[in-house]
Design a protein around this motif. Structure first.
Motif, PDB file in Angstrom:
ATOM      1  N   PRO A 137      -3.887  -3.280  18.922  1.00 29.84           N
ATOM      2  CA  PRO A 137      -4.905  -3.994  18.138  1.00 29.84           C
ATOM      3  C   PRO A 137      -5.075  -3.434  16.721  1.00 29.84           C
ATOM      4  O   PRO A 137      -5.320  -4.192  15.781  1.00 29.84           O
ATOM      5  CB  PRO A 137      -6.184  -3.798  18.976  1.00 29.84           C
ATOM      6  CG  PRO A 137      -5.690  -3.632  20.365  1.00 29.84           C
ATOM      7  CD  PRO A 137      -4.413  -2.875  20.237  1.00 29.84           C
ATOM      8  N   PHE A 138      -4.944  -2.111  16.586  1.00 27.17           N
ATOM      9  CA  PHE A 138      -5.002  -1.507  15.252  1.00 27.17           C
ATOM     10  C   PHE A 138      -3.841  -2.012  14.390  1.00 27.17           C
ATOM     11  O   PHE A 138      -4.019  -2.294  13.198  1.00 27.17           O
ATOM     12  CB  PHE A 138      -4.943   0.019  15.353  1.00 27.17           C
ATOM     13  CG  PHE A 138      -6.177   0.651  15.916  1.00 27.17           C
ATOM     14  CD1 PHE A 138      -7.245   0.990  15.101  1.00 27.17           C
ATOM     15  CD2 PHE A 138      -6.279   0.904  17.269  1.00 27.17           C
ATOM     16  CE1 PHE A 138      -8.388   1.570  15.623  1.00 27.17           C
ATOM     17  CE2 PHE A 138      -7.410   1.483  17.807  1.00 27.17           C
ATOM     18  CZ  PHE A 138      -8.474   1.819  16.982  1.00 27.17           C
ATOM     19  N   LEU A 140      -2.157  -4.867  14.780  1.00 31.65           N
ATOM     20  CA  LEU A 140      -2.383  -6.278  14.459  1.00 31.65           C
ATOM     21  C   LEU A 140      -3.420  -6.424  13.342  1.00 31.65           C
ATOM     22  O   LEU A 140      -3.221  -7.208  12.403  1.00 31.65           O
ATOM     23  CB  LEU A 140      -2.847  -7.027  15.717  1.00 31.65           C
ATOM     24  CG  LEU A 140      -3.114  -8.529  15.553  1.00 31.65           C
ATOM     25  CD1 LEU A 140      -1.848  -9.246  15.106  1.00 31.65           C
ATOM     26  CD2 LEU A 140      -3.633  -9.129  16.852  1.00 31.65           C
ATOM     27  N   ALA A 141      -4.513  -5.685  13.445  1.00 34.34           N
ATOM     28  CA  ALA A 141      -5.538  -5.736  12.395  1.00 34.34           C
ATOM     29  C   ALA A 141      -4.984  -5.256  11.058  1.00 34.34           C
ATOM     30  O   ALA A 141      -5.310  -5.814  10.005  1.00 34.34           O
ATOM     31  CB  ALA A 141      -6.734  -4.876  12.812  1.00 34.34           C
ATOM     32  N   ASN A 142      -4.130  -4.251  11.105  1.00 31.93           N
ATOM     33  CA  ASN A 142      -3.513  -3.728   9.885  1.00 31.93           C
ATOM     34  C   ASN A 142      -2.630  -4.777   9.222  1.00 31.93           C
ATOM     35  O   ASN A 142      -2.688  -5.001   8.006  1.00 31.93           O
ATOM     36  CB  ASN A 142      -2.687  -2.489  10.230  1.00 31.93           C
ATOM     37  CG  ASN A 142      -2.333  -1.663   9.004  1.00 31.93           C
ATOM     38  OD1 ASN A 142      -2.512  -2.095   7.866  1.00 31.93           O
ATOM     39  ND2 ASN A 142      -1.834  -0.473   9.243  1.00 31.93           N
ATOM     40  N   LEU A 143      -1.812  -5.464  10.026  1.00 30.77           N
ATOM     41  CA  LEU A 143      -0.914  -6.481   9.481  1.00 30.77           C
ATOM     42  C   LEU A 143      -1.699  -7.659   8.898  1.00 30.77           C
ATOM     43  O   LEU A 143      -1.368  -8.160   7.819  1.00 30.77           O
ATOM     44  CB  LEU A 143       0.035  -6.969  10.582  1.00 30.77           C
ATOM     45  CG  LEU A 143       1.064  -5.949  11.095  1.00 30.77           C
ATOM     46  CD1 LEU A 143       1.812  -6.507  12.294  1.00 30.77           C
ATOM     47  CD2 LEU A 143       2.038  -5.558   9.993  1.00 30.77           C
ATOM     48  N   LEU A 183      -7.792   3.653   6.290  1.00 32.88           N
ATOM     49  CA  LEU A 183      -8.579   2.871   7.237  1.00 32.88           C
ATOM     50  C   LEU A 183      -8.083   2.995   8.672  1.00 32.88           C
ATOM     51  O   LEU A 183      -8.868   3.120   9.610  1.00 32.88           O
ATOM     52  CB  LEU A 183      -8.579   1.397   6.812  1.00 32.88           C
ATOM     53  CG  LEU A 183      -9.462   0.439   7.619  1.00 32.88           C
ATOM     54  CD1 LEU A 183     -10.922   0.842   7.495  1.00 32.88           C
ATOM     55  CD2 LEU A 183      -9.261  -0.996   7.148  1.00 32.88           C
ATOM     56  N   PHE A 184      -6.753   2.997   8.859  1.00 28.12           N
ATOM     57  CA  PHE A 184      -6.201   2.895  10.210  1.00 28.12           C
ATOM     58  C   PHE A 184      -5.615   4.206  10.745  1.00 28.12           C
ATOM     59  O   PHE A 184      -5.077   4.218  11.849  1.00 28.12           O
ATOM     60  CB  PHE A 184      -5.123   1.811  10.245  1.00 28.12           C
ATOM     61  CG  PHE A 184      -5.662   0.429  10.004  1.00 28.12           C
ATOM     62  CD1 PHE A 184      -6.303  -0.265  11.018  1.00 28.12           C
ATOM     63  CD2 PHE A 184      -5.556  -0.168   8.762  1.00 28.12           C
ATOM     64  CE1 PHE A 184      -6.808  -1.537  10.808  1.00 28.12           C
ATOM     65  CE2 PHE A 184      -6.055  -1.443   8.534  1.00 28.12           C
ATOM     66  CZ  PHE A 184      -6.695  -2.127   9.556  1.00 28.12           C
ATOM     67  N   SER A 185      -5.695   5.286   9.983  1.00 29.73           N
ATOM     68  CA  SER A 185      -5.163   6.566  10.452  1.00 29.73           C
ATOM     69  C   SER A 185      -6.238   7.492  10.990  1.00 29.73           C
ATOM     70  O   SER A 185      -5.915   8.546  11.538  1.00 29.73           O
ATOM     71  CB  SER A 185      -4.410   7.277   9.313  1.00 29.73           C
ATOM     72  OG  SER A 185      -3.322   6.497   8.868  1.00 29.73           O
ATOM     73  N   VAL A 186      -7.500   7.102  10.811  1.00 30.33           N
ATOM     74  CA  VAL A 186      -8.600   7.981  11.219  1.00 30.33           C
ATOM     75  C   VAL A 186      -8.587   8.218  12.733  1.00 30.33           C
ATOM     76  O   VAL A 186      -8.687   9.364  13.195  1.00 30.33           O
ATOM     77  CB  VAL A 186      -9.955   7.386  10.781  1.00 30.33           C
ATOM     78  CG1 VAL A 186     -11.098   8.243  11.315  1.00 30.33           C
ATOM     79  CG2 VAL A 186     -10.024   7.275   9.271  1.00 30.33           C
TER      80      VAL A 186
END
Length: 309
Positions: A137-138, A140-143, A183-186
């Motif tokens: 999901p992360f 998909l949200a990133n893309l 945003l997505f590496s935390v």
């Protein structure tokens, strides 16, 4: 940048690229050979194969982008978008697989009597699969977020269908990469950090127990703890360095500082290459294979017969 510095920087970039491809390639090749011979592969070896493959892809993507910055070639919006998505995929799986590896080391090596820890330890394989599936999901949200932001920024920059990669597109690529990493590496970085801290706590408890029993600190459990900690701390430090190098490279690109940009590129390449080298040194099977290959290579260069063992 002067010609001497330019040649040195190119040499260092290529050295990092070769090191990364050799170290990750060795991980993939050795484990695939064992897979074919034994018809089975341990969970950690499966993680290592996927991790090394994602890092090889990531290294070549970094080199491709760097070559584009040095050329006068042009790129369409669709081509840049494909490259961006490919970088997101390789970076995502490289980070999450390294995080899964940290969790794997924690549950296999640490000794806690907590019910939740024992529950997860007994279901280690399912947990690792769950972590990787939970990362989708992360991804998909990133893309989706990248696609939306990309279109918005393109319109802000004038909506050109074909523009110079050196200026507008490189700036856009750097901004989106930094934004996505922030945003997505935390979540994965925090999980890896928590695993590392728990492993330190487990080692501290283990050493206290050894002192009470008047035993030395060179027992197998202590060695396993310290070996896993070296791998995990190298990942955390190298990934943090990779993030900082991207940030500084973005600033350097805005001010057209080619030397700083190249130095950041060299530093950034340390993450997918050097950490894989640490993984090899921390794995007895991979370490033995690498030493054997170096021995054979040394004998070949000297023109000697390769000893058979």
């Amino acid at each position: 940048m002067g010609p001497v510095l330019h040649r040195i920087s190119i040499t260092l970039v290529m050295a990092q690229c070769i090191l990364g491809n050799l170290s990750n390639g060795l991980i993939v090749l050795k484990n695939c050979i064992d897979w074919v011979n034994k018809r089975e592969l341990s969970p950690i070896d499966q993680i290592l194969i996927l991790l090394a493959t994602s890092r090889i892809t990531h290294i070549w993507e970094i080199i491709f982008i760097w070559v584009k910055t040095l050329s006068i070639s042009f790129m369409t919006r669709e081509e840049l978008k494909i490259i961006m998505f490919c970088c997101i995929l390789s970076s995502h799986f490289s980070l999450w697989l390294a995080t899964a590896l940290s969790i794997f080391y924690l549950l296999r090596i640490a000794n806690f009597s907590w019910k939740i820890f024992l529950y997860l330890k007994w279901r280690l394989k399912k947990l690792i699969v769950g972590v990787l599936l939970g990362s989708l999901p992360f991804l998909l949200a990133n893309l989706v977020k990248t696609s939306i932001t990309f279109e918005e920024r393109i319109h802000q920059y004038g909506g050109n269908t074909t523009v110079s990669f050196m200026e507008t597109e490189l700036r856009l690529f750097s901004e989106l990469t930094l934004y996505n990493m922030t945003l997505f590496s935390v979540t994965p970085f925090s999980l890896a950090l928590i695993s590392f801290l728990l492993l330190i706590f487990s080692l501290w408890k283990h050493l206290q127990k050894m002192q009470l029993n008047s035993r030395g600190h060179r027992d197998p459990s202590t060695k396993a703890h310290t070996n896993a900690m070296k791998i995990m701390v190298s990942f955390l430090l190298l990934y943090a360095t990779y993030f900082l190098s991207l940030l500084i490279a973005w600033v350097a690109e805005k001010y057209h500082s080619e030397l700083v940009y190249i130095m950041c590129l060299i530093t950034g390449l340390m993450y997918p290459s050097t950490h894989s080298l640490v993984l090899i040194l921390g794995n007895s099977k991979l370490k033995q294979t690498s030493l054997l290959l170096l021995k054979h290579l040394g004998c070949s260069l000297k023109g000697q017969n390769i000893p058979t063992t």
